[in-house]
Enzyme design. Structure first.
Site, short mmCIF file in Angstrom:
data_model
loop_
_atom_site.label_atom_id
_atom_site.label_comp_id
_atom_site.label_asym_id
_atom_site.label_seq_id
_atom_site.Cartn_x
_atom_site.Cartn_y
_atom_site.Cartn_z
N HIS A 51 36.95 34.90 45.50
CA HIS A 51 36.27 34.26 44.37
C HIS A 51 37.32 33.57 43.50
O HIS A 51 37.83 34.14 42.54
CB HIS A 51 35.50 35.32 43.58
CG HIS A 51 34.52 34.76 42.61
ND1 HIS A 51 34.53 35.07 41.26
CD2 HIS A 51 33.48 33.90 42.78
CE1 HIS A 51 33.55 34.43 40.65
NE2 HIS A 51 32.90 33.71 41.55
N CYS A 146 50.07 46.13 36.11
CA CYS A 146 50.48 46.36 37.50
C CYS A 146 51.50 45.29 37.91
O CYS A 146 52.55 45.61 38.46
CB CYS A 146 49.27 46.32 38.42
SG CYS A 146 48.08 47.64 38.11
N ARG A 166 54.61 46.69 40.11
CA ARG A 166 54.92 48.12 40.22
C ARG A 166 53.88 48.87 41.06
O ARG A 166 54.19 49.86 41.73
CB ARG A 166 55.00 48.77 38.83
CG ARG A 166 53.66 48.79 38.12
CD ARG A 166 53.60 49.70 36.91
NE ARG A 166 52.26 49.66 36.35
CZ ARG A 166 51.27 50.48 36.70
NH1 ARG A 166 51.46 51.42 37.61
NH2 ARG A 166 50.08 50.37 36.13
N ASP A 169 47.17 47.26 44.70
CA ASP A 169 46.00 47.56 45.52
C ASP A 169 45.93 46.47 46.59
O ASP A 169 45.49 45.35 46.34
CB ASP A 169 44.76 47.55 44.62
CG ASP A 169 43.44 47.72 45.35
OD1 ASP A 169 43.41 47.61 46.59
OD2 ASP A 169 42.42 47.94 44.67
N ASN A 177 46.49 38.51 43.10
CA ASN A 177 47.83 38.37 42.51
C ASN A 177 48.61 37.24 43.15
O ASN A 177 49.29 36.47 42.46
CB ASN A 177 48.60 39.68 42.63
CG ASN A 177 47.90 40.88 42.05
OD1 ASN A 177 47.89 41.94 42.66
ND2 ASN A 177 47.30 40.73 40.89
N HIS A 207 49.75 49.90 48.15
CA HIS A 207 48.92 50.94 48.76
C HIS A 207 47.55 50.43 49.20
O HIS A 207 47.00 49.50 48.61
CB HIS A 207 48.73 52.11 47.79
CG HIS A 207 48.37 51.68 46.40
ND1 HIS A 207 49.32 51.44 45.43
CD2 HIS A 207 47.17 51.42 45.81
CE1 HIS A 207 48.72 51.07 44.31
NE2 HIS A 207 47.41 51.04 44.52
N LEU A 208 47.05 51.06 50.23
CA LEU A 208 45.65 50.94 50.64
C LEU A 208 44.94 52.20 50.19
O LEU A 208 45.34 53.32 50.55
CB LEU A 208 45.54 50.82 52.16
CG LEU A 208 45.76 49.47 52.81
CD1 LEU A 208 45.80 49.63 54.33
CD2 LEU A 208 44.65 48.48 52.41
N ALA A 263 38.79 51.23 42.60
CA ALA A 263 39.25 52.52 42.07
C ALA A 263 39.60 52.34 40.60
O ALA A 263 40.50 51.56 40.27
CB ALA A 263 40.45 53.02 42.86
#
Length: 264
Positions: A51, A146, A166, A169, A177, A207-208, A263
């Site tokens: 999007h 983040c 740092r 996701d 990003n 991370h996943l 999350a």
């Protein structure tokens, strides 16, 4: 964008299982880096449809120094809603730190305006840095930054940007990003009379989430398509004058969207 799929696969196959603040659990790696040559196309992930409207409006919101979700909601962007209070406030998050970093004597530092001026007047400076990680303000933020620090670099008429993130996701956040900082690099390059160079994305904890593994497998099975081209209105001469209508994406062909829970 094989670089992004390589990151996802690395975390999927070799990541360490860790607990996290949200209680979801992750597969995590540390210290990865990706590089994108912006002359090769705009790095918008093609293995699932993104999007772009949300990405552009969020970046303009950051640049404006805004920390309330009103502007985002008025433009159909809901990505910050889960963290905002009942009045839409998020505390001294990205926009506040970028444009109004507080000083001990009660003043404010406009890091973005200073950055643009330094690129124009002292392009070889090694201090072309913007930080959102204000230790004194972290506890007052709805979500600590983040993507917390970025640095620009000028060489041979080209402007490059390196971001330190740092916490990342990989499935939901990283595609946003990448596109956001690539676009910021293009915008700053235009208003400083430079050409876009590279966007370099350096990660701390990438991370996943464990509830994204099925979606990651689905995305990893897809073949990347040709990158689109981003056109920016050449008449805009100030970073603070850009509006949503100044951006046109050409040739974006992507696989279907893949939904996944956020999350919080």
């Amino acid at each position: 964008m094989q670089q992004y799929l390589d990151l996802m696969r690395l975390a999927r196959d070799t990541g360490v299982t860790k607990t996290d603040r949200t209680g979801t659990g992750t597969r995590s790696i540390f210290g990865h880096q990706m590089r994108f040559d912006l002359s090769e196309g705009f790095p918008l992930v093609t293995t699932k449809k993104l999007h772009l409207k949300s990405i552009i409006h969020e970046l303009l919101w950051f640049i404006a120094g805004d920390t309330n979700t009103r502007y985002l909601k008025a433009n159909g962007v809901s990505i910050w809603d889960d963290w905002a209070d009942e009045n839409g406030e998020l505390g001294p998050v990205y926009g506040h730190q970028w444009r109004s970093w507080p000083t001990p004597d009660g003043g404010k530092i406009d890091q973005i305006r200073n950055l643009v001026e330094q690129i124009k007047t002292n392009p070889d400076s090694r201090r072309l840095i913007v930080s959102a990680w204000n230790v004194a303000d972290v506890d007052s933020m709805a979500l600590p930054p983040c993507h917390c620090l970025f640095q620009f670099y000028v060489a041979e008429g080209k402007l490059s940007c390196q971001l330190y993130q740092r916490s990342a996701d990989i499935f939901l956040g990283v595609p946003f990003n990448i596109a956001s900082y690539a676009l910021l690099t293009m915008m700053v390059a235009q208003v400083t009379g430079l050409k876009p160079g590279e966007f370099i994305h350096t990660f701390g904890d990438a991370h996943l989430y464990l509830n994204h593994l099925e979606q990651a497998d689905k995305q990893l099975a897809r073949e990347p398509k040709k990158l689109p081209v981003m056109h920016i209105n050449p008449d805009v001469k100030s970073l603070f004058d850009f509006t949503y209508d100044d951006f046109t994406l050409e040739g974006y062909e992507a696989h279907p969207h893949i939904s996944a829970p956020v999350a919080v």
